[in-house]
Design a protein around this motif. Structure first.
Motif, PDB file in Angstrom:
ATOM      1  N   PRO A   1       1.026  -1.013   0.198  1.00  0.00           N
ATOM      2  CA  PRO A   1       0.085   0.154   0.086  1.00  0.00           C
ATOM      3  C   PRO A   1       0.757   1.517   0.123  1.00  0.00           C
ATOM      4  CG  PRO A   1      -0.032  -0.613   2.470  1.00  0.00           C
ATOM      5  CD  PRO A   1       0.663  -2.769   1.539  1.00  0.00           C
ATOM      6  N   ILE A   2      -0.007   2.319  -0.244  1.00  0.00           N
ATOM      7  CA  ILE A   2       0.412   3.560  -0.758  1.00  0.00           C
ATOM      8  C   ILE A   2      -0.200   4.424   0.246  1.00  0.00           C
ATOM      9  CG2 ILE A   2       1.517   5.869  -2.264  1.00  0.00           C
ATOM     10  CD1 ILE A   2       2.552   4.177  -3.798  1.00  0.00           C
ATOM     11  N   GLY A   3       0.539   5.048   1.073  1.00  0.00           N
ATOM     12  CA  GLY A   3      -0.090   5.932   1.991  1.00  0.00           C
ATOM     13  C   GLY A   3       0.907   7.228   2.180  1.00  0.00           C
ATOM     14  N   ARG A   4       0.504   8.563   2.553  1.00  0.00           N
ATOM     15  CA  ARG A   4       1.002   9.443   2.292  1.00  0.00           C
ATOM     16  C   ARG A   4       0.701  10.196   4.097  1.00  0.00           C
ATOM     17  NH1 ARG A   4       0.178  13.283  -1.488  1.00  0.00           N
ATOM     18  NH2 ARG A   4      -0.527  12.100  -2.961  1.00  0.00           N
ATOM     19  N   SER A   5       1.412  10.734   4.005  1.00  0.00           N
ATOM     20  CA  SER A   5       1.309  11.681   5.734  1.00  0.00           C
ATOM     21  C   SER A   5       1.763  12.886   5.599  1.00  0.00           C
ATOM     22  CB  SER A   5       3.556  11.389   5.734  1.00  0.00           C
ATOM     23  OG  SER A   5       4.099  12.810   5.074  1.00  0.00           O
ATOM     24  N   GLY A   6       0.922  13.728   6.923  1.00  0.00           N
ATOM     25  CA  GLY A   6       0.728  14.806   6.637  1.00  0.00           C
ATOM     26  C   GLY A   6       2.201  16.173   6.355  1.00  0.00           C
ATOM     27  N   PRO A   7       2.389  17.553   5.906  1.00  0.00           N
ATOM     28  CA  PRO A   7       3.254  18.455   6.372  1.00  0.00           C
ATOM     29  C   PRO A   7       4.376  18.183   7.379  1.00  0.00           C
ATOM     30  CG  PRO A   7       0.884  19.363   6.020  1.00  0.00           C
ATOM     31  CD  PRO A   7       0.347  18.210   6.462  1.00  0.00           C
ATOM     32  N   VAL A   8       4.946  17.994   6.906  1.00  0.00           N
ATOM     33  CA  VAL A   8       6.121  17.681   7.759  1.00  0.00           C
ATOM     34  C   VAL A   8       6.771  19.690   7.919  1.00  0.00           C
ATOM     35  CG1 VAL A   8       8.274  16.929   8.926  1.00  0.00           C
ATOM     36  CG2 VAL A   8       6.615  15.387   7.932  1.00  0.00           C
ATOM     37  N   GLN A   9       7.446  19.993   9.189  1.00  0.00           N
ATOM     38  CA  GLN A   9       8.203  21.151   9.311  1.00  0.00           C
ATOM     39  C   GLN A   9      10.005  20.849   9.740  1.00  0.00           C
ATOM     40  OE1 GLN A   9       5.994  23.419  12.183  1.00  0.00           O
ATOM     41  NE2 GLN A   9       4.695  24.632  11.118  1.00  0.00           N
ATOM     42  N   GLU A  10      10.523  21.504   9.108  1.00  0.00           N
ATOM     43  CA  GLU A  10      12.136  20.998   9.284  1.00  0.00           C
ATOM     44  C   GLU A  10      12.276  21.046  10.948  1.00  0.00           C
ATOM     45  OE1 GLU A  10      16.393  23.009   7.429  1.00  0.00           O
ATOM     46  OE2 GLU A  10      14.844  23.771   7.288  1.00  0.00           O
ATOM     47  N   GLY A  11      12.965  19.762  11.354  1.00  0.00           N
ATOM     48  CA  GLY A  11      13.350  19.796  12.763  1.00  0.00           C
ATOM     49  C   GLY A  11      12.300  18.861  13.230  1.00  0.00           C
ATOM     50  N   THR A  12      11.293  18.733  12.744  1.00  0.00           N
ATOM     51  CA  THR A  12      10.364  17.893  13.317  1.00  0.00           C
ATOM     52  C   THR A  12      10.196  16.430  12.897  1.00  0.00           C
ATOM     53  OG1 THR A  12       8.389  18.703  11.905  1.00  0.00           O
ATOM     54  CG2 THR A  12       8.548  19.691  13.602  1.00  0.00           C
ATOM     55  N   LYS A  13       9.278  15.527  12.808  1.00  0.00           N
ATOM     56  CA  LYS A  13       9.805  14.026  12.999  1.00  0.00           C
ATOM     57  C   LYS A  13       8.216  13.877  11.778  1.00  0.00           C
ATOM     58  CE  LYS A  13      12.506  12.631  16.434  1.00  0.00           C
ATOM     59  NZ  LYS A  13      12.617  12.075  17.479  1.00  0.00           N
ATOM     60  N   VAL A  14       8.544  12.366  10.617  1.00  0.00           N
ATOM     61  CA  VAL A  14       7.543  12.298  10.675  1.00  0.00           C
ATOM     62  C   VAL A  14       6.555  11.571  11.032  1.00  0.00           C
ATOM     63  CG1 VAL A  14       6.857  11.327   8.186  1.00  0.00           C
ATOM     64  CG2 VAL A  14       8.533  12.249   7.539  1.00  0.00           C
ATOM     65  N   GLN A  15       5.501  11.712  11.377  1.00  0.00           N
ATOM     66  CA  GLN A  15       4.556  11.085  11.991  1.00  0.00           C
ATOM     67  C   GLN A  15       3.283  10.813  11.089  1.00  0.00           C
ATOM     68  OE1 GLN A  15       3.118  12.999  15.661  1.00  0.00           O
ATOM     69  NE2 GLN A  15       1.171  11.053  16.109  1.00  0.00           N
ATOM     70  N   LEU A  16       2.972   9.503  11.117  1.00  0.00           N
ATOM     71  CA  LEU A  16       1.611   8.455  10.609  1.00  0.00           C
ATOM     72  C   LEU A  16       1.169   7.248  11.785  1.00  0.00           C
ATOM     73  CD1 LEU A  16       3.865   6.109   8.029  1.00  0.00           C
ATOM     74  CD2 LEU A  16       3.101   8.159   7.861  1.00  0.00           C
ATOM     75  N   GLY A  17       0.339   8.274  12.174  1.00  0.00           N
ATOM     76  CA  GLY A  17      -0.992   7.958  13.751  1.00  0.00           C
ATOM     77  C   GLY A  17      -0.250   7.853  14.267  1.00  0.00           C
ATOM     78  N   ARG A  18      -0.280   7.536  14.864  1.00  0.00           N
ATOM     79  CA  ARG A  18       0.156   7.267  16.523  1.00  0.00           C
ATOM     80  C   ARG A  18       2.003   6.530  15.972  1.00  0.00           C
ATOM     81  NH1 ARG A  18      -4.606   6.148  17.697  1.00  0.00           N
ATOM     82  NH2 ARG A  18      -5.418   7.425  19.488  1.00  0.00           N
TER      83      ARG A  18
END
Length: 304
Positions: free
Chosen positions: A89-106
């Motif tokens: 499957p291909i999912g989509r993450s929300g926008p990420v600001q520099e210095g933060t971490k990618v979050q997929l759900g929890r």
């Protein structure tokens, strides 16, 4: 918290070891030592689920294929091609600001955010391994920092503005409601006058409340019989709570009846295990309808 863990933490009897609770992190054995409102204190043992044996070999082989087909590509189509080939499957993450971490759900994927701000749009990442999965990310767009133009975020701004106005109107209505109640009007009559819902619940315990809002439940058990709360401004609405009758917990009685209570809980657990076992049998069973053969054999026997 993980929903399964959260549910167990607010339903378990205090100072009682739970049955294994399955969350996205593995199996937990939970003991809650105190609970007040939306806060619970306790401890738990986590037993993570580890991949091993043939399944591990298969997973490593798929990770190698994912790395070969999708990782470190400049062509954005590589991700879609690999997903089709490997049936992933291909999912989509929300926008990420520099210095933060990618979050997929929890789930948090630490290295993805670092990679994204060193890549060009359309590029794919190396295979990134987390505790629960392997990932390959594609950078779809990169925006410069600063305040974005209104045209780009108009929909989000309008949505936020509408919600703020609704919330302000709701708080004004709630203040009017509380004023009526404080002047001596019953909760039901005050609700009917300004056309807001009013509900009355029968006796319930703290671990089995009719509402899931922890602020409301905690407030209800903090009031004495006949007392009314102020406005409870929560995430899912504004409440006023009146406790009609409050029977205080009797620890001496609980200790006296503890063996009986423990026996009831053990019987309930046994019944649940039997139901689960029978359900699993039904799911795994292969049922063959041989009634016609049986009837045919019976008829042949009678004719003989």
């Amino acid at each position: 918290m993980d929903p399964a863990f959260d549910s167990a933490a607010f339903k378990l009897p205090l100072n009682t070891l739970s049955q294994p609770v399955l969350s996205q992190f593995g199996f937990h054995l939970i003991e809650i030592t105190s609970r007040k409102g939306n806060k619970a204190k306790g401890r738990h043992i986590l037993i993570p689920i580890e991949v091993a044996g043939e399944h591990r070999d298969k997973l490593d082989a798929e990770a190698d294929s994912l790395e070969r087909l999708a990782a470190d590509h400049a062509d954005p189509v590589a991700l879609d091609t690999a997903a089709r080939a490997l049936k992933l499957p291909i999912g989509r993450s929300g926008p990420v600001q520099e210095g933060t971490k990618v979050q997929l759900g929890r789930l948090v994927v630490p290295d993805a955010g670092v990679w994204a701000f060193q890549a060009k749009p359309g590029a794919t990442s190396p295979v990134i391994e987390s505790t629960v999965a392997y990932y390959v990310f594609r950078l779809d767009s990169l925006q410069p920092d600063g305040v974005p133009p209104l045209a780009q975020i108009r929909a989000a701004v309008e949505y936020t503005a509408r919600n703020d106005k609704k919330l302000a109107a709701g708080r004004k209505l709630a203040q009017e409601y509380l004023k009526r109640v404080q002047s001596g009007t019953s909760l039901a009559d005050a609700a009917a006058a300004i056309k807001v819902p009013n509900q009355e619940f029968g006796p319930f315990s703290r671990i089995n409340p009719p509402l899931t809002n922890p602020v409301v439940v905690g407030t209800a058990f903090g009031l004495d019989s006949g007392q009314t709360s102020g406005l409870l401004d929560t995430k899912d609405g504004i409440y006023v709570v009146q406790t009609l009758q409050h029977t205080k917990a009797d620890s001496a009685k609980f200790v006296k009846e503890l063996d009986e209570y423990r026996g009831r809980m053990i019987n309930l657990a046994r019944q649940e295990r039997v139901r689960s076992y029978l359900s699993a049998l039904r799911e795994a069973a292969k049922v063959v309808d041989d009634r016609k053969k049986v009837l045919r054999s019976a008829t042949a026997g009678q004719q003989t």
